[in-house]
Design a protein around this motif. Structure first.
Motif: not given
Length: 404
Positions: A40-64
């Motif tokens: 597709g057209d890469a210009s459609l996602v310039e200046g945007i971001a996807l927000y989410g959670n990284y499930m950390s493998k080592d941290s006791v708190f687990g989610i970043k």
């Protein structure tokens, strides 16, 4: 003596435990992701971001928490407390651009729903209400209306402030949209009553920028209440896209498990119900209103699974319905998040409910005018050694288009 020894041992244990965690945490480097185009057209996602959670493998708190752009990954929790408190996002928003261009004028102004801009002016409308509540339920209390108008050419600011009397049980007032009509700033506000229930009451406020005359117009919505009785709940939502300064505002009112829609003619101040004859089921699926059209999102349904979705538009002028997008390959059976930017629909699926059909953290962008898929992208880990595991541990659930 023994008592103090036990206390000392516990303190040492706590210090060692916490210190060990922070040493380990400081050594952990969460993976870097990039939003990579599949087609597709890469210009459609310039200046945007996807927000989410990284499930950390080592941290006791687990989610970043994580923001993923086309360039890299931003982890807000890894930043200093000051940076976190500022809630800075990794892309420039409309608010950031105004701050850069009109720094002095923008001081203390944060609600993008309160802005109106054209070539000549940038205006901001804000309302606050006294927190005190009198024992006299029939008493009124003050709400303050504040308007700032920046003349871009002359670089000077006009300030208009006034007190407006509101019911004693009004706890909050939110500015929802602002439009300029014949040198009048027309503002939609929601007054929230919280005495015995929760009732959101819409009103229109008109301010003549020449004479500074102010008119307050309560919206008489048929069947809607303006006061909170025992157990009442009435939720009002403005369906128009934020920063869409159209002369037609679409309100949805939810009460007693029923929803109604209204069209507000900003120029005339007229309110009329939208019945959607023959399409009543669409009322619960209002996605956004933009310009003269309302868009509805319908998920496909079957006994086995829900695959695909349909987007239907309703033209406020011609009163006609049109199926403008029908997709049968993208799964919406568990969780999808969508965002709307003018005539483009952004959809991302997330996996936290065991959604095995969605292709993983994919972003799809559809043109609602042509019905075409114009972009498909995926959040890809740049760490080749753990790529599959890293991508499995990232769960995206929000699209930040940087609009506000």
């Amino acid at each position: 003596m023994r008592k103090y020894m036990v206390t000392a041992v516990l303190v040492v244990f706590a210090v060692v435990t916490i210190g060990t965690y922070y040493v380990q945490a400081s050594q952990e480097t969460p993976p870097n992701y990039k939003l990579t185009m599949v087609q597709g057209d890469a210009s459609l996602v310039e200046g945007i971001a996807l927000y989410g959670n990284y499930m950390s493998k080592d941290s006791v708190f687990g989610i970043k928490r994580a923001y993923i752009t086309i360039n890299s990954t931003d982890y807000p929790d890894e930043k200093s407390a000051i940076s976190q408190s500022l809630n800075r996002r990794p892309m420039k928003t409309q608010l950031d651009r105004w701050i850069e261009e009109h720094h002095q004028f923008m001081r203390g102004k944060t609600n993008t729903s309160g802005f109106y801009e054209n070539e000549e002016m940038l205006a901001y409308v804000n309302m606050t209400v006294d927190s005190k509540r009198s024992n006299d339920l029939s008493a009124k209390k003050n709400a303050k209306l504040s308007i700032s108008v920046l003349n871009k050419e002359k670089n000077n600011t006009q300030e208009i402030t006034t007190d407006i009397r509101v019911d004693n049980d009004v706890s909050d007032i939110y500015v929802q949209n602002v439009q300029l009509v014949d040198q009048q700033l027309v503002t939609m506000v929601f007054l929230n009553h919280r005495a015995k229930g929760y009732v959101s009451e819409p009103q229109i406020i008109r301010v003549n920028l020449t004479t500074k005359e102010i008119m307050n117009e309560p919206l008489a919505l048929p069947g809607a209440k303006s006061e909170a009785a025992n157990g009442d709940n009435q939720f009002v939502r403005l369906a128009n896209q934020n920063l869409d300064h159209t002369d037609q505002w679409i309100l949805t009112v939810s009460k007693d498990n029923h929803k109604k829609a209204y069209q507000v003619d900003v120029t005339r101040g007229q309110i009329s119900p939208l019945a959607f004859q023959g399409h009543e089921m669409l009322l619960n699926n209002i996605m956004k209103a933009y310009g003269q059209k309302i868009y509805f999102l319908q998920e496909a349904a079957s006994s086995k699974k829900n695959i695909g979705f349909t987007v239907i538009s309703y033209d406020l002028v011609s009163k006609e319905y049109e199926t403008i997008l029908k997709n049968t390959s993208i799964d919406t059976s568990e969780n999808i998040t969508y965002a709307f930017k003018q005539d483009h629909l952004y959809i991302i699926g997330h996996k936290n409910m065991g959604n095995k059909y969605f292709k993983g953290d994919r972003l799809y962008v559809f043109n609602l005018t042509s019905s075409k898929l114009e972009y498909e992208g995926k959040a890809v880990s740049t760490e080749a050694t753990n790529q599959a595991e890293d991508e499995a541990n990232m769960d995206l659930n929000f699209i930040d288009l940087g609009q506000y």
